[in-house]
Design a protein around this motif. Structure first.
Motif, PDB file in Angstrom:
ATOM      1  N   THR A   1      10.840 112.772 -32.221  1.00 51.32           N
ATOM      2  CA  THR A   1      11.346 111.812 -31.249  1.00 51.32           C
ATOM      3  C   THR A   1      11.336 112.486 -29.887  1.00 51.32           C
ATOM      4  N   SER A   2      11.449 111.695 -28.827  1.00 50.51           N
ATOM      5  CA  SER A   2      11.423 112.282 -27.481  1.00 50.51           C
ATOM      6  C   SER A   2      12.592 113.234 -27.278  1.00 50.51           C
ATOM      7  N   ASP A   3      13.706 113.009 -27.965  1.00 45.78           N
ATOM      8  CA  ASP A   3      14.848 113.910 -27.834  1.00 45.78           C
ATOM      9  C   ASP A   3      14.579 115.259 -28.492  1.00 45.78           C
ATOM     10  N   GLN A   4      13.679 115.304 -29.460  1.00 48.41           N
ATOM     11  CA  GLN A   4      13.370 116.543 -30.166  1.00 48.41           C
ATOM     12  C   GLN A   4      12.266 117.351 -29.488  1.00 48.41           C
ATOM     13  N   LEU A   5      11.481 116.733 -28.617  1.00 44.92           N
ATOM     14  CA  LEU A   5      10.314 117.405 -28.047  1.00 44.92           C
ATOM     15  C   LEU A   5      10.626 118.702 -27.312  1.00 44.92           C
ATOM     16  N   PRO A   6      11.633 118.757 -26.434  1.00 46.89           N
ATOM     17  CA  PRO A   6      11.880 120.035 -25.756  1.00 46.89           C
ATOM     18  C   PRO A   6      12.183 121.172 -26.730  1.00 46.89           C
ATOM     19  N   ALA A   7      12.956 120.902 -27.753  1.00 46.74           N
ATOM     20  CA  ALA A   7      13.263 121.946 -28.737  1.00 46.74           C
ATOM     21  C   ALA A   7      12.008 122.370 -29.492  1.00 46.74           C
ATOM     22  N   LEU A   8      11.124 121.415 -29.785  1.00 45.68           N
ATOM     23  CA  LEU A   8       9.875 121.760 -30.462  1.00 45.68           C
ATOM     24  C   LEU A   8       8.959 122.582 -29.567  1.00 45.68           C
ATOM     25  N   VAL A   9       8.913 122.245 -28.281  1.00 48.52           N
ATOM     26  CA  VAL A   9       8.114 123.032 -27.334  1.00 48.52           C
ATOM     27  C   VAL A   9       8.659 124.453 -27.267  1.00 48.52           C
TER      28      VAL A   9
END
Length: 108
Positions: free
Chosen positions: A14-22
């Motif tokens: 989800t868009s909320d998870q993207l920064p943590a995945l990056v």
């Protein structure tokens, strides 16, 4: 390719998870990634993501005939009400009023 990175269970992020995945892909703790992002860009990743999402919303509102609910869904908002509330909070007017005014603030 347009696909979002997958979470550890292979669901699209989800868009909320993207920064943590990056951050994870870069091998950085999220706090360090956030600080480096803020230093480089001038705002944190969450604020940046919100601004880009609102930019896409404004473009969709000006560039077509889609309704607010359809735009909200395409941008991944849980509901048109959530989208409208965030749009109003950050832009200063509702999406519909913004569209009618072609993005110009209404005179007060």
């Amino acid at each position: 390719s347009g696909q979002r990175p997958a979470t550890s269970d292979q669901r699209p992020a989800t868009s909320d998870q993207l920064p943590a995945l990056v951050a994870r892909e870069l091998g950085l703790p999220y706090g360090r990634f956030r600080k480096a992002f803020r230093t480089a860009v001038g705002i944190g990743p969450g604020e940046y993501r919100l601004r880009r999402r609102l930019d896409r919303a404004r473009a969709a509102l000006l560039g077509g005939t889609k309704g607010v609910a359809e735009i909200a869904a395409e941008l991944g908002y849980a509901s048109p009400f959530t989208f409208t509330a965030l749009f109003r909070k950050h832009v200063g007017t509702s999406p519909s009023a913004w569209r009618r005014g072609a993005g110009r603030p209404s005179p007060r």
